[in-house]
Design an enzyme around this catalytic site. Structure first.
Site, PDB file in Angstrom:
ATOM      1  CB  CYS A   1      -7.576   9.687  -3.769  1.00  0.00           C
ATOM      2  SG  CYS A   1      -7.836  11.413  -4.510  1.00  0.00           S
TER       3      CYS A   1
ATOM      4  CG  MET B   1       4.998   6.313   2.532  1.00  0.00           C
ATOM      5  SD  MET B   1       6.096   7.569   2.566  1.00  0.00           S
ATOM      6  CE  MET B   1       6.428   7.974   4.395  1.00  0.00           C
TER       7      MET B   1
ATOM      8  CD  GLN C   1       9.814   0.213   0.659  1.00  0.00           C
ATOM      9  OE1 GLN C   1       8.933  -0.827   1.105  1.00  0.00           O
ATOM     10  NE2 GLN C   1      10.003   1.157   1.329  1.00  0.00           N
TER      11      GLN C   1
ATOM     12  N   GLY D   1      -1.005   1.957   7.072  1.00  0.00           N
ATOM     13  CA  GLY D   1      -0.938   0.969   8.308  1.00  0.00           C
ATOM     14  C   GLY D   1      -0.068  -0.297   7.934  1.00  0.00           C
ATOM     15  CE  LYS D   2       3.924   0.341   3.130  1.00  0.00           C
ATOM     16  NZ  LYS D   2       3.069   1.620   3.458  1.00  0.00           N
TER      17      LYS D   2
ATOM     18  CB  CYS E   1      -6.996  11.551  -0.212  1.00  0.00           C
ATOM     19  SG  CYS E   1      -6.488  12.931  -1.305  1.00  0.00           S
TER      20      CYS E   1
ATOM     21  CG  ASP F   1       8.670  -2.350   8.122  1.00  0.00           C
ATOM     22  OD1 ASP F   1       7.539  -2.728   7.372  1.00  0.00           O
ATOM     23  OD2 ASP F   1       8.989  -1.292   8.649  1.00  0.00           O
ATOM     24  CD  GLU F   2       9.383   0.859   5.014  1.00  0.00           C
ATOM     25  OE1 GLU F   2       9.136   1.300   3.753  1.00  0.00           O
ATOM     26  OE2 GLU F   2       8.552   1.898   5.761  1.00  0.00           O
TER      27      GLU F   2
ATOM     28  N   GLY G   1       0.780  -1.315  -0.042  1.00  0.00           N
ATOM     29  CA  GLY G   1       0.085  -0.093   0.099  1.00  0.00           C
ATOM     30  C   GLY G   1       0.830   1.094   0.021  1.00  0.00           C
TER      31      GLY G   1
END
Length: 198
Positions: free
Chosen positions: A184, A18, A92, A21-22, A146, A89-90, A16
């Site tokens: 959004c 930022m 990416q 709530g990941k 948003c 975590d993180e 998702g």
């Protein structure tokens, strides 16, 4: 009749934008598994030192101790025979070797949980995330709200001195609420991003 148990070992991804709530969700799953007496190892990339040098910390303030690693292959140095779960975590921010590491661990029978941004500030696929999501057995996509209109947010808005970032800006810039907002599709802005209208 013989019943065959499924083979353990799989990958699950929490993705998702930022502020969706990941990390909070990753920490919730970690704590549930620890309560169930599972041996969980938690990792984060060395580049992410926004809230703590040693812990995985959510924007909401939840935290869990972690092992900080410089690259994906270093994760394997800490995994032992009694490890049940590896949480990252993180994700990416890791190099492509993290895909091989996750696959290797899942094939060995471990539960691999990873959380990360699915798109960068340009709203384009972020690093290893597209391939990881494709390879995972389970994917959870979270949304935020948003900051401009209140609609479900799926984009990460980078702000530079309060203004939208340039398309040509570097992809990786670690930051939090001072540099990013959830937006959004309609409110997300990137100066100079090519469109069909160009």
């Amino acid at each position: 009749m013989m019943y065959q148990m499924y083979r353990p070992g799989y990958i699950e991804v929490i993705s998702g934008c930022m502020f969706a709530g990941k990390t909070e969700e990753l920490i919730r799953r970690i704590k549930t598994l620890e309560f169930a007496k599972k041996n969980v190892l938690v990792f984060k990339p060395a580049i992410d030192n926004r809230y703590s040098n040693t812990k995985v910390v959510s924007h909401a303030g939840s935290s869990v101790e972690s092992i900080v690693v410089p690259d994906a292959r270093s994760i394997l140095d800490f995994v032992k025979d009694d490890t049940d779960v590896v949480a990252i975590d993180e994700i990416q921010f890791f190099d492509e070797d993290v895909l091989l590491v996750c696959d290797y661990l899942a094939r060995k029978g471990l539960r691999v949980m990873a959380a990360g941004l699915d798109t960068d500030f340009r709203a384009e696929p972020f690093g290893v995330m597209p391939r990881l999501i494709t390879d995972a057995e389970f994917v959870t996509k979270l949304t935020a709200v948003c900051m401009k209109c209140g609609a479900p947010a799926t984009r990460t808005q980078r702000l530079v001195n309060g203004k939208p970032a340039q398309y040509s800006d570097p992809i990786i810039m670690v930051g939090a609420a001072e540099a990013y907002e959830a937006r959004c599709r309609h409110c997300h802005e990137v100066i100079g991003k090519p469109t069909i209208e160009d």
